[in-house]
Design an enzyme around this catalytic site. Structure first.
Site, PDB file in Angstrom:
ATOM      1  N   HIS A  59      51.256  65.051  17.546  1.00  0.00           N
ATOM      2  CA  HIS A  59      50.411  65.266  16.369  1.00  0.00           C
ATOM      3  C   HIS A  59      50.722  66.616  15.718  1.00  0.00           C
ATOM      4  O   HIS A  59      49.804  67.321  15.275  1.00  0.00           O
ATOM      5  CB  HIS A  59      48.931  65.230  16.722  1.00  0.00           C
ATOM      6  CG  HIS A  59      48.482  63.994  17.428  1.00  0.00           C
ATOM      7  ND1 HIS A  59      49.126  62.795  17.316  1.00  0.00           N
ATOM      8  CD2 HIS A  59      47.427  63.776  18.270  1.00  0.00           C
ATOM      9  CE1 HIS A  59      48.501  61.896  18.047  1.00  0.00           C
ATOM     10  NE2 HIS A  59      47.483  62.455  18.640  1.00  0.00           N
ATOM     11  N   HIS A  72      40.328  54.580  26.200  1.00  0.00           N
ATOM     12  CA  HIS A  72      40.624  55.154  24.881  1.00  0.00           C
ATOM     13  C   HIS A  72      41.671  54.286  24.194  1.00  0.00           C
ATOM     14  O   HIS A  72      42.607  53.795  24.821  1.00  0.00           O
ATOM     15  CB  HIS A  72      41.145  56.577  25.099  1.00  0.00           C
ATOM     16  CG  HIS A  72      41.444  57.366  23.878  1.00  0.00           C
ATOM     17  ND1 HIS A  72      40.860  57.147  22.654  1.00  0.00           N
ATOM     18  CD2 HIS A  72      42.291  58.420  23.691  1.00  0.00           C
ATOM     19  CE1 HIS A  72      41.325  58.029  21.774  1.00  0.00           C
ATOM     20  NE2 HIS A  72      42.201  58.798  22.382  1.00  0.00           N
ATOM     21  N   GLU A 103      43.778  55.206  21.634  1.00  0.00           N
ATOM     22  CA  GLU A 103      44.983  55.867  21.121  1.00  0.00           C
ATOM     23  C   GLU A 103      46.225  55.367  21.864  1.00  0.00           C
ATOM     24  O   GLU A 103      46.214  55.229  23.095  1.00  0.00           O
ATOM     25  CB  GLU A 103      44.843  57.374  21.259  1.00  0.00           C
ATOM     26  CG  GLU A 103      45.808  58.158  20.390  1.00  0.00           C
ATOM     27  CD  GLU A 103      45.473  59.645  20.348  1.00  0.00           C
ATOM     28  OE1 GLU A 103      46.123  60.344  19.541  1.00  0.00           O
ATOM     29  OE2 GLU A 103      44.589  60.102  21.084  1.00  0.00           O
ATOM     30  N   ASP A 111      48.983  56.448  23.039  1.00  0.00           N
ATOM     31  CA  ASP A 111      49.593  57.083  24.205  1.00  0.00           C
ATOM     32  C   ASP A 111      48.916  56.639  25.497  1.00  0.00           C
ATOM     33  O   ASP A 111      49.459  56.824  26.583  1.00  0.00           O
ATOM     34  CB  ASP A 111      49.578  58.609  24.071  1.00  0.00           C
ATOM     35  CG  ASP A 111      48.197  59.181  23.805  1.00  0.00           C
ATOM     36  OD1 ASP A 111      47.429  58.540  23.085  1.00  0.00           O
ATOM     37  OD2 ASP A 111      47.906  60.280  24.308  1.00  0.00           O
ATOM     38  N   HIS A 114      38.172  62.471  22.112  1.00  0.00           N
ATOM     39  CA  HIS A 114      38.170  63.005  20.774  1.00  0.00           C
ATOM     40  C   HIS A 114      38.257  61.922  19.703  1.00  0.00           C
ATOM     41  O   HIS A 114      38.467  62.234  18.523  1.00  0.00           O
ATOM     42  CB  HIS A 114      39.328  64.008  20.593  1.00  0.00           C
ATOM     43  CG  HIS A 114      40.695  63.379  20.761  1.00  0.00           C
ATOM     44  ND1 HIS A 114      41.671  63.516  19.818  1.00  0.00           N
ATOM     45  CD2 HIS A 114      41.215  62.611  21.728  1.00  0.00           C
ATOM     46  CE1 HIS A 114      42.774  62.896  20.202  1.00  0.00           C
ATOM     47  NE2 HIS A 114      42.514  62.341  21.368  1.00  0.00           N
ATOM     48  N   ASP A 165      41.260  61.895  27.911  1.00  0.00           N
ATOM     49  CA  ASP A 165      41.714  63.078  27.169  1.00  0.00           C
ATOM     50  C   ASP A 165      40.907  64.335  27.459  1.00  0.00           C
ATOM     51  O   ASP A 165      41.245  65.412  26.976  1.00  0.00           O
ATOM     52  CB  ASP A 165      41.708  62.800  25.661  1.00  0.00           C
ATOM     53  CG  ASP A 165      42.971  62.088  25.201  1.00  0.00           C
ATOM     54  OD1 ASP A 165      44.017  62.276  25.849  1.00  0.00           O
ATOM     55  OD2 ASP A 165      42.915  61.352  24.208  1.00  0.00           O
ATOM     56  N   TYR A 186      45.673  73.062  25.316  1.00  0.00           N
ATOM     57  CA  TYR A 186      45.329  71.670  24.994  1.00  0.00           C
ATOM     58  C   TYR A 186      43.957  71.602  24.318  1.00  0.00           C
ATOM     59  O   TYR A 186      43.788  70.957  23.283  1.00  0.00           O
ATOM     60  CB  TYR A 186      45.336  70.861  26.292  1.00  0.00           C
ATOM     61  CG  TYR A 186      45.013  69.397  26.146  1.00  0.00           C
ATOM     62  CD1 TYR A 186      46.026  68.453  26.006  1.00  0.00           C
ATOM     63  CD2 TYR A 186      43.697  68.945  26.160  1.00  0.00           C
ATOM     64  CE1 TYR A 186      45.729  67.107  25.891  1.00  0.00           C
ATOM     65  CE2 TYR A 186      43.389  67.609  26.038  1.00  0.00           C
ATOM     66  CZ  TYR A 186      44.411  66.691  25.911  1.00  0.00           C
ATOM     67  OH  TYR A 186      44.118  65.354  25.781  1.00  0.00           O
ATOM     68  N   HIS A 193      46.302  63.309  30.759  1.00  0.00           N
ATOM     69  CA  HIS A 193      47.555  64.047  30.542  1.00  0.00           C
ATOM     70  C   HIS A 193      47.631  65.194  31.546  1.00  0.00           C
ATOM     71  O   HIS A 193      46.628  65.837  31.866  1.00  0.00           O
ATOM     72  CB  HIS A 193      47.605  64.655  29.136  1.00  0.00           C
ATOM     73  CG  HIS A 193      47.649  63.668  28.018  1.00  0.00           C
ATOM     74  ND1 HIS A 193      48.740  62.865  27.760  1.00  0.00           N
ATOM     75  CD2 HIS A 193      46.726  63.345  27.064  1.00  0.00           C
ATOM     76  CE1 HIS A 193      48.489  62.102  26.709  1.00  0.00           C
ATOM     77  NE2 HIS A 193      47.268  62.375  26.277  1.00  0.00           N
TER      78      HIS A 193
END
Length: 405
Positions: free
Chosen positions: A28, A82, A84, A86, A152, A171, A197, A230
Site C-alpha cells: 500500500h 479479514h 483483504e 493478503d 483496520h 492485522d 507497522y 503478519h
C-alpha cells in the site's frame, strides 16, 4: 505437492502454515524493506480448522505445509478473520480442495468475500456468520470470535482459542517482517517493527484499538500467545505489545522534535540544520529527516512518538516541493494525534510553500504553534538566528508536552 515447505508447531496440535514473502518491498505504498509474511494457522481437533489463508501467488507453499500435517480435503472449518486479499486470496484454492468446508466470518466479511471471489464459486460456499461472543466447538477446544470493525477494515475480527489462550489477531499486533524465526523471543527488533507497522497502518484507528482492548478486558480474555497475521508471533510476554498498542493509541509521546524537509538549492536545508541546533541546545532529542533520502514509513514511525514536528520546504510554482506536498497528503490520511508543528522554508521570486504546508497540517488536525519562517533566496545571519530560536521554542514545547503526558 512436491514442494518441501514445512509447518511450525506453535502449540500442541496447532501449526503455523503461512508463507514468508522475502521480496515484498511495498505494501500500500508503505515501504517494507524487510519483507513480510502472511500467517495462516491449522488446528487439529475433532473438527480440523484453518485460520486465514495467504496471498494467492504463494498458495502452493501454504498448501504444502498443510499437507505435511493433514490432507487439505479433511479441513472442516475455515475462519476468515479479514477480507483483504493478503489474507483471503487463496481461500478459493482451499475451497476447491474441500467443497464441504464451512467458512466462519462476520456478515461484512461474508459479503466482501463473495464480492471478491464470486467468479471462483463463492455463491456455493457454506458460510456461518458470526459476531462477538459466538463460540465454535472444535471437540477438545473452543474458538470464540471478537469483532474488530475498522481494525483496520469494517469486516475485521479476531479469533480466540480458549483452552490454549491464543489470540489469532490477523492485522492487529503484527509487523511487516520476513524472518526465518516465528517468535518474538527469537528476534531482537519485534517491538520496533511493530511500531512502524502500527504507525503506517493502524494510526488512524486509535478508537477501534481502544475498543478491542476494552472487549478483551470485558470478556476476561487471558492471552498466553498472540498469533498475528503478519510477522512474528508473540509468545514471550505478549502483554508488552498490548501495552504498546495502548500507549500508541493514546498518543503518548517522548520529548523529541522531528525536522522533516526537502530543499532545492540548499537554502531550506541550511535552515533545517540550524533549527536542529536550536532544539539540541536545550537537551532535547532532534532528528533531521530529508524526505527524498529517508523512507516515509520510517519517518511516520518516528512521528508516532514525537510531540512536535517542523516541516521545511522550498517553494516551487507557489507551493511546496512535490515530496513535501505528497508527504503531507500521506500524513493527513494517517491522522496522527496530539501533534504540534511549525513550518519554515525559502523561496525565489514568490512564496507559497510555507502557507500551503501550514494549511495541510491544520487540515490533518496538527496544531500550528509558531508563525512560519519564510526567507528569500539564501538565509543570512539574522535568518539563521531566527531558525535557531525557532528550534529552541520547539524544544521547550516538546519538553512541556512530555511533562503533561
Amino acid at each position: 505437492m512436491e514442494d518441501e515447505y514445512y509447518p511450525v508447531e506453535i502449540s500442541e496440535n496447532i501449526y503455523w502454515v503461512g508463507v514468508i514473502d522475502w521480496n515484498l518491498r511495498d505494501f500500500h505504498a508503505y515501504a517494507t524493506p524487510k519483507g513480510s509474511s502472511y500467517n495462516s494457522y491449522l488446528i487439529l481437533d475433532d473438527k480440523i480448522t484453518l485460520i486465514d489463508t495467504v496471498k494467492d501467488h504463494l498458495a502452493d507453499e501454504m498448501i504444502s505445509r498443510i499437507e505435511k500435517v493433514v490432507d487439505p480435503a479433511k479441513i472442516d472449518y475455515v475462519v476468515a478473520n479479514h477480507v483483504e486479499p493478503d489474507h483471503s486470496s487463496s481461500l478459493s484454492r482451499v475451497m476447491k480442495m474441500n467443497q464441504n468446508a464451512k467458512i466462519f466470518a462476520t456478515k461484512r466479511a461474508k459479503d466482501g468475500l463473495c464480492q471478491y471471489y464470486r467468479p471462483y464459486g463463492c455463491d456455493s460456499w457454506d458460510f456461518e456468520v458470526v459476531d462477538t461472543g459466538y463460540e465454535l466447538d472444535l471437540g477438545k477446544r473452543t474458538l470464540a470470535f471478537i469483532e474488530t470493525p475498522m481494525l483496520h477494515w469494517p469486516d475485521s475480527m479476531q479469533t480466540y482459542l480458549k483452552e490454549d489462550r491464543i489470540l489469532f489477531s490477523n492485522d492487529g499486533f503484527g509487523q511487516h517482517l520476513a524472518s526465518s524465526h516465528r517468535f518474538n523471543d527469537e528476534v531482537d527488533n519485534a517491538l520496533e517493527e511493530a511500531s512502524e507497522y502500527y504507525a503506517n497502518i493502524l494510526m488512524p484507528f486509535s478508537k477501534p484499538v481502544f475498543n478491542l482492548l476494552e472487549k478483551v478486558e470485558k470478556l476476561n480474555i487471558e492471552i498466553d500467545m498472540i498469533a498475528t497475521g503478519h510477522g512474528i508471533i508473540w509468545r514471550d510476554n505478549p502483554g508488552q505489545i498490548i501495552d504498546a498498542y495502548r500507549k500508541w493509541a493514546s498518543g503518548e509521546t517522548v520529548p523529541k522534535v522531528l525536522v522533516i524537509y526537502d530543499s532545492m538549492w540548499g537554502s531550506t536545508e541550511k535552515m533545517a540544520k540550524v533549527v536542529v541546533e536550536g532544539i539540541t541546545s536545550k537537551g532535547i532529542e532532534a532528528q533531521l529527516l530529508h524526505l527524498r533520502k529517508n523512507e516515509w514509513s520510517m519517518i511516520i514511525r518516528e512521528i508516532l512518538e514525537a510531540p512536535v514536528i517542523a516541516i521545511g520546504s522550498t517553494t516551487i510554482n507557489n507551493g511546496p516541493l512535490h515530496s513535501v506536498a505528497g508527504f503531507l497528503t500521506h500524513l493527513k490520511g494517517l491522522r496522527p494525534k496530539n501533534k504540534k508543528a511549525a513550518v519554515f522554508g525559502s523561496y525565489g521570486w514568490g512564496g507559497g510553500g510555507v502557507k500551503f504546508a501550514e494549511s495541510e497540517l491544520e487540515n490533518t488536525g496538527v496544531e500550528i504553534v509558531e508563525k512560519g519562517i519564510q526567507i528569500k533566496f539564501g538565509p543570512d545571519k539574522e535568518d539563521l538566528k531566527a531558525c535557531r530560536e525557532l528550534g529552541i521554542r520547539l524544544a521547550d514545547i516538546a519538553s512541556l508536552d512530555q511533562t503533561r503526558t
